[in-house]
Design an enzyme around this catalytic site. Structure first.
Site, mmCIF file in Angstrom:
data_model
loop_
_atom_site.group_PDB
_atom_site.id
_atom_site.type_symbol
_atom_site.label_atom_id
_atom_site.label_comp_id
_atom_site.label_asym_id
_atom_site.label_seq_id
_atom_site.Cartn_x
_atom_site.Cartn_y
_atom_site.Cartn_z
ATOM 1 C CD1 TRP A 295 0.832 -0.346 3.020
ATOM 2 C CD2 TRP A 295 -0.823 1.035 3.617
ATOM 3 N NE1 TRP A 295 1.086 0.061 4.307
ATOM 4 C CE2 TRP A 295 0.090 0.917 4.707
ATOM 5 C CE3 TRP A 295 -1.923 1.854 3.766
ATOM 6 C CZ2 TRP A 295 -0.089 1.586 5.919
ATOM 7 C CZ3 TRP A 295 -2.102 2.521 4.979
ATOM 8 C CH2 TRP A 295 -1.191 2.385 6.035
ATOM 9 C CD GLU A 434 1.895 -4.802 8.897
ATOM 10 O OE1 GLU A 434 3.069 -4.734 9.310
ATOM 11 O OE2 GLU A 434 1.573 -4.729 7.695
#
Ligand code: BGC
Length: 730
Positions: A295, A434
């Protein structure tokens, strides 16, 4: 930036965008393969080899951003006091990306026997020889194919050694790509070695001609022009890019240097002429992440290209259009509809995330991002929309962009489930943070999904109105039924957002607020990433955030949140963020600047700038953090200058850090070229906008609005940050 001779600390690579190979075997993932090292030189003085490494006295390396050249210098002296100076210049042409040029000037202080060998070293062993190069005055290119058969590479080169207009004959050498010279060097007769290399990459799906033919033709033309003219064309191409994208900062040399370093790399990384490739997390500058695309490209890099080099932005988005089939296949495989893009993408767009990695203490750590980090689909749709808004490139939207937005909206609709509480939920994902896996209703993912669904509906309405034939064709192609669009509306309206109406706080995911709150200040300065210092388990059970997550949502969808909500969430999440990803500090700088917290913005800006320039994360050897560099541009332009695109023009909301006296930069918007100049003195703040090229547009500055005509400048002033901008009397 690798050296002319490899050392333990500098292993050369020649990466070509899109040239990947996937080894066979279970869990194998694609990786960029390195072409031949085209820079290799060996020099000997009276038979004694001179090492061309960075440990020599008189060694200096200069990266010339303006011309896009790297100059390396060695001044060497042997044990008998004989001195030699070697200056090497190199570039890969921005005017013709197939060409690379190396030129080396050698001077001696006394007569001495010199030997020079120049070679192109064999490529990565995952590149298998198809045809060897020939030896001779018109050498034939060599060609290779990747072991998995998906790519081909051709290389051809010519080299010469000249002194005072005369070409020195090279020693007969029967090996292709190897030249040797020996001569008596004289103090008043500098010699110049030059080499032109053509390299051409082809992928199986685009190959129509033999890359060898293309390389041969490119080299022939380049040879006729010669190194000096190739350099001139390359330098002109760079000058054009700098005109379109340079940011000038006065008052803060560190920030200035960081921005030019960033822009240099951003320009180097893109290619408007190749819609089949994108930019990996370290661009082509190192081995980390194997050249995979994340991304990072759409969210961190694209804004730079959209506003300074729209053709490059378009090519990057076309890569996502070409990889749409793979994104559809991934969605189907996981039981969804529409398009779920690969979290890590390479040449085909198939998922390239490694299923596991080996952790610091040797344990096998599963990586779930390849299935669970799904916000990538909304990020790509977001980039498509930003590009379309800022360029008005209707052909792109109609022929490619709309399909991406519709297919990603469809994915989110199929991914959301209506539950007993009357709301839709997205369970079991990984957000940008994450450190927390398998979470429910990640605020960033859901917020972006809602936005993606709304844009899906908007693009459907737009096509229906403006290009009904294209709409009918797409509807048929995608089998889009009216009740499907009705469901998108319903999901967009009732998808969980995590927002608390009373406090304005957005919970990063369900249950986040109940996790242990850790005071990160107790761990300053960090010796390693928070999850390493505290352990993954404790981190997972705590509110420590890896990187901007809710804060990222604020940055991307700024106008959707009232000022108090932005403030409350930034103040809540900022102290809980460990910046374990290099992407995080620049976004914090951007948001802090927009909130007007300039000391904090300045601190985050400096933190982001230091990641590559001071190697503060200790991993710059794996390549530049190109996402961070794109983030620095955004912090300056979207943060400190406060640029936002409006339906009829551009809005600015400048807040300069204390040390910045001025900030100047160009942007493009729907074919217009606008220059912005923000200045600050103790007594006055000034903002000036000039429409350099293109038809008139509206510019906004606080409560001031002005229709700016071609060639016109508009200046506003205020005495301090808390005053309103006033138009300067004409
Ligand atoms: C970050 C991701 C990023 C990737 C590549 C990871 O450490 O968490 O957000 O896309 O690195 O830069």
């Amino acid at each position: 930036g690798s050296l002319e001779q490899p050392t333990a600390a500098s292993q050369p690579r020649t990466y070509l965008a899109g040239l990947f190979d996937t080894p066979s075997g279970e869990h194998a993932i694609p990786a960029l393969v390195s072409g031949p090292d085209w820079l290799r030189l060996r020099v000997a003085m009276d038979g004694v080899p001179l090492p061309l490494d960075s440990m020599q006295a008189g060694y200096a390396r200069t990266l010339d951003y303006a011309r896009g050249t790297l100059i390396t210098e060695w001044r060497q002296e042997d044990t008998d006091g004989r001195r030699m100076r070697l200056r090497a210049l190199r570039f890969v042409s921005l005017a013709d990306r197939r060409l690379a040029v190396q030129a080396v000037r050698i001077e001696v202080a006394q007569p001495v026997w010199l030997a020079l060998e120049a070679s192109l070293e064999p490529p990565d062993d995952r590149l298998l020889a198809v045809r060897a190069a020939s030896v001779g005055a018109e050498p034939e290119p060599a060609t290779w194919r990747t072991a998995d058969g998906t790519g081909r590479l051709a290389a051809a080169s010519v080299a010469a050694l000249q002194t005072g207009g005369e070409t020195l004959p090279d020693d007969p050498c029967r090996e292709p790509f190897r030249h040797r010279w020996g001569w008596v060097a004289m103090p008043d007769r500098p010699v110049v070695f030059s080499r032109i290399v053509a390299m051409v990459r082809d992928t199986a799906d685009t190959a129509t001609t033999d890359p060898g033919d293309t390389a041969r033709a490119a080299l022939r033309r380049a040879r006729r022009r010669g190194p000096a003219r190739l350099l001139a064309a390359h330098a002109r191409a760079w000058a054009d890019r700098w005109t379109e994208s340079d940011i000038e900062v006065t008052g803060d040399d560190g920030a200035q240097a960081a921005l030019r370093f960033a822009i240099y790399h951003l320009v180097s990384a893109a290619n408007p002429d190749d819609p089949r490739v994108s930019i990996g997390a370290r661009a082509l500058t190192g081995d980390s992440y194997l050249g995979h695309v994340f991304w990072d490209t759409e969210i961190f890099l694209l804004p730079f290209y959209i506003f300074t080099w729209p053709d490059a932005a378009r090519a990057l988005l076309m890569y996502r259009h070409h990889t749409l089939p793979a994104a559809r296949a991934k969605a189907t495989r996981l039981g969804y509809r529409g398009a779920l893009y690969a979290w890590e993408s390479a040449h085909t767009g198939d998922e390239a995330t490694p299923p596991f990695v080996i952790g610091p203490d040797g344990q096998v750590v599963p990586v779930r991002c390849g299935t669970d980090e799904q916000h990538i689909s909304a990020d790509i749709a977001y980039a498509v929309w930003q590009y379309w808004q800022a360029t008005d490139d209707t052909a792109f939207l109609r022929d490619a962009g709309a399909e991406i937005v519709l297919e990603t909206a469809r994915f989110w609709s199929s991914r959301s489930d209506l539950e007993d509480d009357g709301r839709y939920h997205i369970r079991g994902v990984i957000g940008p943070d994450e450190y927390h896996e398998g979470v429910d209703d990640n605020a960033f993912t859901n917020g972006m999904a809602i936005w993606n669904l709304e844009r899906g509906l908007e693009v459907a309405a737009l096509l229906r109105d403006r290009w009904p034939e294209r709409w009918t064709a797409l509807q048929n192609q995608l089998a889009l039924a009216p009740d499907e669009l009705a469901r998108w509306r319903d999901v967009a309206d009732r998808l969980e957002t995590g927002a608390d109406a009373a406090s304005g706080l957005i919970e990063q995911f369900t249950g986040f607020f109940a996790l242990e709150s850790v005071d990160l200040r107790a761990f300053l300065p960090w010796t390693a990433a928070p999850d390493v210092v505290l352990g993954t388990e404790r981190t997972r059970r705590s509110q420590i955030v890896k990187q901007a997550d809710v804060v990222m949502l604020l940055a991307l969808l700024w106008d959707r949140f009232p000022p108090a909500v932005r403030e409350a969430n930034f103040r809540y999440y900022e102290p809980r963020t460990g910046h374990g990803s290099s992407l995080s500090p620049a976004i914090h700088a951007l948001v802090a600047a927009r909130l007007g917290d300039l000391p904090l913005a300045e601190r985050f800006f400096a933190q982001a700038a230091a990641i590559d320039l001071d190697d503060t994360m200790g991993n710059a050897g794996g390549g530049v953090h190109i996402g961070t560099l794109g983030g620095l541009w955004q912090a300056a332009v979207f943060g400190f200058a406060g640029l936002q695109s409006e339906p009829d023009g551009l809005r600015f909301d400048p807040h300069l850090p204390d040390r910045w006296d001025a900030l100047r930069f160009p942007v493009q918007w729907r074919g217009r070229h606008v220059r912005i100049e923000i200045q600050r003195t103790a007594a006055m703040r000034t903002a000036k906008m000039t429409l350099v090229r293109g038809t008139s547009l509206t510019v906004y500055l606080g409560t001031q609005i002005h229709r700016l005509a071609r060639g016109q400048s508009w200046t506003c002033r205020r005495e301090s940050e808390d005053q309103q901008w006033q138009e300067e009397s004409q």
